[in-house]
Design a protein around this motif. Sequence first.
Motif, PDB file in Angstrom:
ATOM      1  N   VAL A 216      -0.112  -5.232  -4.039  1.00 27.68           N
ATOM      2  CA  VAL A 216       0.499  -4.895  -2.648  1.00 27.68           C
ATOM      3  C   VAL A 216       0.945  -3.617  -2.342  1.00 27.68           C
ATOM      4  O   VAL A 216       1.759  -3.114  -3.207  1.00 27.68           O
ATOM      5  CB  VAL A 216       1.658  -5.992  -2.398  1.00 27.68           C
ATOM      6  CG1 VAL A 216       2.278  -5.913  -0.905  1.00 27.68           C
ATOM      7  CG2 VAL A 216       0.977  -7.636  -2.683  1.00 27.68           C
ATOM      8  N   ARG A 217       0.482  -2.964  -1.280  1.00 31.10           N
ATOM      9  CA  ARG A 217       0.659  -1.618  -1.101  1.00 31.10           C
ATOM     10  C   ARG A 217       1.241  -1.492   0.229  1.00 31.10           C
ATOM     11  O   ARG A 217       0.963  -2.361   1.182  1.00 31.10           O
ATOM     12  CB  ARG A 217      -0.695  -0.593  -1.225  1.00 31.10           C
ATOM     13  CG  ARG A 217      -1.237  -0.681  -2.645  1.00 31.10           C
ATOM     14  CD  ARG A 217      -2.436   0.137  -2.727  1.00 31.10           C
ATOM     15  NE  ARG A 217      -1.996   1.353  -3.114  1.00 31.10           N
ATOM     16  CZ  ARG A 217      -1.576   2.070  -3.999  1.00 31.10           C
ATOM     17  NH1 ARG A 217      -1.403   1.501  -5.202  1.00 31.10           N
ATOM     18  NH2 ARG A 217      -1.169   3.474  -3.913  1.00 31.10           N
ATOM     19  N   SER A 218       1.956  -0.348   0.462  1.00 36.78           N
ATOM     20  CA  SER A 218       2.451   0.068   1.738  1.00 36.78           C
ATOM     21  C   SER A 218       1.368   1.037   2.754  1.00 36.78           C
ATOM     22  O   SER A 218       1.108   1.928   2.084  1.00 36.78           O
ATOM     23  CB  SER A 218       3.898   0.675   1.527  1.00 36.78           C
ATOM     24  OG  SER A 218       4.312   0.732   3.005  1.00 36.78           O
TER      25      SER A 218
ATOM     26  N   ASN B 220       3.116  -3.920   4.938  1.00 30.88           N
ATOM     27  CA  ASN B 220       2.302  -3.983   3.361  1.00 30.88           C
ATOM     28  C   ASN B 220       0.999  -4.586   3.513  1.00 30.88           C
ATOM     29  O   ASN B 220       0.704  -5.180   4.576  1.00 30.88           O
ATOM     30  CB  ASN B 220       3.135  -4.932   2.432  1.00 30.88           C
ATOM     31  CG  ASN B 220       4.446  -4.225   2.314  1.00 30.88           C
ATOM     32  OD1 ASN B 220       4.519  -3.101   2.027  1.00 30.88           O
ATOM     33  ND2 ASN B 220       5.415  -5.270   1.849  1.00 30.88           N
TER      34      ASN B 220
END
Length: 472
Positions: free
Chosen positions: A10-12, A18
Amino acid sequence: MHFSIPETEVRSGENGSNYVAYNIHVNGVLHCRVRYSQLLGLHEQIKKEYGSNVVPAFPPKKIFTLTPAEVEQRREQLEKYMQAVRQDHLLGASELFNSFLRKAQQETQQIPTEEVALDICLSNGQKVTVNILTSDQTEDVLDAVATKLDLPDDLVGYFSLFLIREGVDGGLTFVRKLQEFELPYVSITSLRNSEFHILLRKSYWDMAYDGDVMDNRVGLNLLYAQTVSDIERGWILVNKDQHRQLKSLQEKGSKKEFIHLGQTLKYYGYIKFDPCITDFPEKGCQVIVSAGNNELNFHVKLPNEQMKEGSFKVTRMRCWRVTSSQVPIANGTTNSCSSTKCEVKLELAFEYLMSKDRLQWVTITSQQAIMMSICLQSMVDELMVKKSGGSIKKMLRKRHNGSIHRTDSQQAVKSPPLLESPDQNREQIVKLSTKLSSVSLRGISASNSANDISGNDFHGNYAFEGIGDDDL
């Protein structure tokens, strides 16, 4: 090449929200991170270009946020999709697919497009520095190296760039042949390890092509340097008398004659792999595999410490496959990969015609399984080209390289130092019986079956016979 998506994260995003990133690995190493929407865009472009009937199934969109189980399901589906596209001869070689992977690789490593200097190693230890763009693909870099060396265009196709790892003891490990879907500068920089280098080496197997290369001064020097290096590393076997002849030719500067003598030696033109494990002739045997002369050569150490040798001809392989699995790093525990660090376990398995009516699977467990598979495929490709009366010479394409200035300066390839005396304590080996009838070349594929290969499935007797010192 083995494509996998072993993990997600999970990345921003730029707007603070997200998203799930799918980590695409090639040969067990991270190549790029992509979003579902990026892969969907690629899928739509492929469909538009090649039609819906050609493109494999793509996981559907979801209206609501995915649960962890749904994310895992999508990961598996996307992995199968990427593998299917790559294995398709049309789609996997398309510029559409390869350019997508190159762009994603550069974005993942956050390396801007700019002019840089890149060192390319030669077999004699010299380095050639070329000015390239960070966004230059493998063929661009190969062209730049050829220009720097003054290697003619019609000989460029006889050579390739390889990613290698040099150990502290000077040992050389071939990781892979650099592919069209990657950016060499980004690939080598992202490893962040000074042991890795890019090496220029001949990319063909049939020594008949040596004549084309030796007709050119630079080609001759490159081939000569490689031959000397392979002898010094022990990849080519040399006895005392042959060593004296080679040394005499080297002192005279007789490079062509040196290569001609080298061509008569055992394992000339082979690539030697690191020690690994095989299930032939019995499970759990240590083996050193070498690839060359349209075969995989085995030096097997049996459980009783006896050494044996055998060769498997590519023309007798019905098919082969590479499988990968995540296994916990040995630390004295029995934790699963979900709770501890894991490493990728690679296996190459090929189905071999042992006798007229008997096929048998042979498995090699090695971190270089992909490189072995690439060697097999290139052998088959070369045989098929030769059978059709074609040529392996590079088909030149005019390419716009932007504003980068490519230097026309030339750098001669120097002669390597004189050979060191060969190791006189080589172990005696025993040769696998080759009393098998010949078969015609058959269609060969490198499928990535998910089925595991069990050594317990293999039965039968294996005939070995001794060889004398003259064969060593």
